[in-house]
Design a protein around this motif. Structure first.
Motif, PDB file in Angstrom:
ATOM      1  N   ARG A  98       0.862  -1.180   0.017  1.00  0.00           N
ATOM      2  CA  ARG A  98       0.006   0.119  -0.127  1.00  0.00           C
ATOM      3  C   ARG A  98       1.043   1.191   0.090  1.00  0.00           C
ATOM      4  O   ARG A  98       0.353   2.386  -0.375  1.00  0.00           O
ATOM      5  CB  ARG A  98      -1.052  -0.025   1.050  1.00  0.00           C
ATOM      6  N   ALA A 101       0.697   3.493  -2.895  1.00  0.00           N
ATOM      7  CA  ALA A 101      -0.002   2.822  -3.926  1.00  0.00           C
ATOM      8  C   ALA A 101      -1.259   3.835  -4.937  1.00  0.00           C
ATOM      9  O   ALA A 101      -1.211   3.821  -5.719  1.00  0.00           O
ATOM     10  CB  ALA A 101      -1.225   1.664  -3.220  1.00  0.00           C
ATOM     11  N   VAL A 102      -1.728   4.680  -3.838  1.00  0.00           N
ATOM     12  CA  VAL A 102      -2.692   5.677  -4.539  1.00  0.00           C
ATOM     13  C   VAL A 102      -1.824   6.513  -5.411  1.00  0.00           C
ATOM     14  O   VAL A 102      -2.481   7.082  -6.451  1.00  0.00           O
ATOM     15  CB  VAL A 102      -3.269   6.805  -3.262  1.00  0.00           C
ATOM     16  N   TRP A 222       1.353  -1.040  -9.062  1.00  0.00           N
ATOM     17  CA  TRP A 222       0.346   0.033  -9.213  1.00  0.00           C
ATOM     18  C   TRP A 222       0.254   0.849 -10.513  1.00  0.00           C
ATOM     19  O   TRP A 222      -0.709   1.366 -10.642  1.00  0.00           O
ATOM     20  CB  TRP A 222       0.332   0.791  -7.800  1.00  0.00           C
TER      21      TRP A 222
END
Length: 303
Positions: A98, A101-102, A222
């Protein structure tokens, strides 16, 4: 199935290579089967709810049916990948960590949107395509359906081509073979019947090579997922239809192809923007640049 010290050093026995390639096949196909099954089940449930819903109710079932089904299918596909890696490779998939990741997912979506916008700008200015609302369906439904199913199909393609094919293919046969396998698998997944026009299939293969090279450079999924999701969502919305079938649905599409001269017809290809010569040129340049960067970074060395 976990990676050994010998494998990290590039010393993989022939038997071990076969095992890894079989596992790559499973990990490529299983999320596709799970995701598409959940998507189909979501459509069945949505259709049943639509039959029971009263006309003029508080929400429009057809507008939310496909997005919700696509969301459930996306969660199922990602979950099946994580579960399979956890069980067979005995590790949590660090490629889906994570951290950042965004940011990486968003960057991939933005790059895909810019590339798609450039492609459609070229085709529109040249007169190869003309924009108009879908002629036979509600444009709101066409947009919701195309965006959501296209996003799901793109994410699914990015997940299995990177995580199943490129990652394990590179481990078994080396980075060059891993990228080549990613290209072949992407070309096959967009149309298993091999019914697409030649330029469409070549463009799909180049798209798979792009995903494989992005994986090779970053060792994370990602950014590639963002690229594939953004591209899939936009193509699904513009051309209509389910993106993995690569159909050009004239009843749902927001564009049509008017009669033009031989040069324009050749440039735009047949079967929508993904068959066009401008996309072929752009994908080839992207593959060349990514391959050059990967080579400069030493990604093609097995050591």
């Amino acid at each position: 199935m976990s990676e050994t010290l010998a494998e990290r050093g590039g010393l993989v026995s022939a038997g071990r290579r076969v095992v890894i390639l079989v596992w790559a096949t499973i990990l490529t196909l299983a999320p596709c089967v799970v995701g598409i099954a959940v998507l189909a089940a979501g459509h069945v449930v949505g259709g049943y709810v639509a039959e029971l819903a009263r006309p003029g109710g508080w929400f429009d079932v057809p507008l939310v049916e496909t997005p919700l089904a696509a969301l459930a299918a996306t969660v199922a596909a990602l979950g099946s990948y994580v579960l399979l890696v956890r069980l067979a490779e005995r590790r949590w998939p660090s490629e889906l960590a994570r951290v950042s990741a965004v940011r990486e997912l968003g960057l991939g979506i933005v790059v895909a949107a810019l590339a798609f916008g450039l492609l459609m700008g070229v085709l529109t200015v040249s007169g190869a395509v003309v924009w108009r609302p879908p002629p036979l369906v509600d444009w709101r439904w066409a947009l919701a359906s195309g965006l959501s199913e296209g996003a799901f199909a793109g994410l699914l393609l990015g997940l299995v081509v990177q995580g199943g094919t490129a990652r394990l293919g590179a481990r078994a046969l080396g980075p060059v073979a891993g990228v080549a396998l990613a290209a072949l698998v992407a070309s096959w997944l967009v149309s298993p019947e091999w019914a697409l026009p030649p330029t469409h299939r070549v463009n799909a293969a180049l798209g798979g090579a792009i995903l494989g090279l992005v994986w090779l450079r970053r060792q994370r999924l990602w950014l590639g997922l963002g690229l594939a999701t953004g591209w899939g969502a936009l193509t699904g919305a513009v051309i209509g239809g389910y993106a993995l079938d690569c159909g050009y649905d004239s009843t749902e599409a927001f564009i049509y192809e008017p009669g033009r001269g031989a040069l324009i017809a050749w440039l735009r290809g047949t079967g929508g923007p993904e068959s066009s010569i401008p996309l072929l040129a752009g994908c080839a340049l992207a593959v060349a640049w990514l391959a050059w960067r990967a080579w400069k970074e030493g990604r093609f060395s097995r050591a």
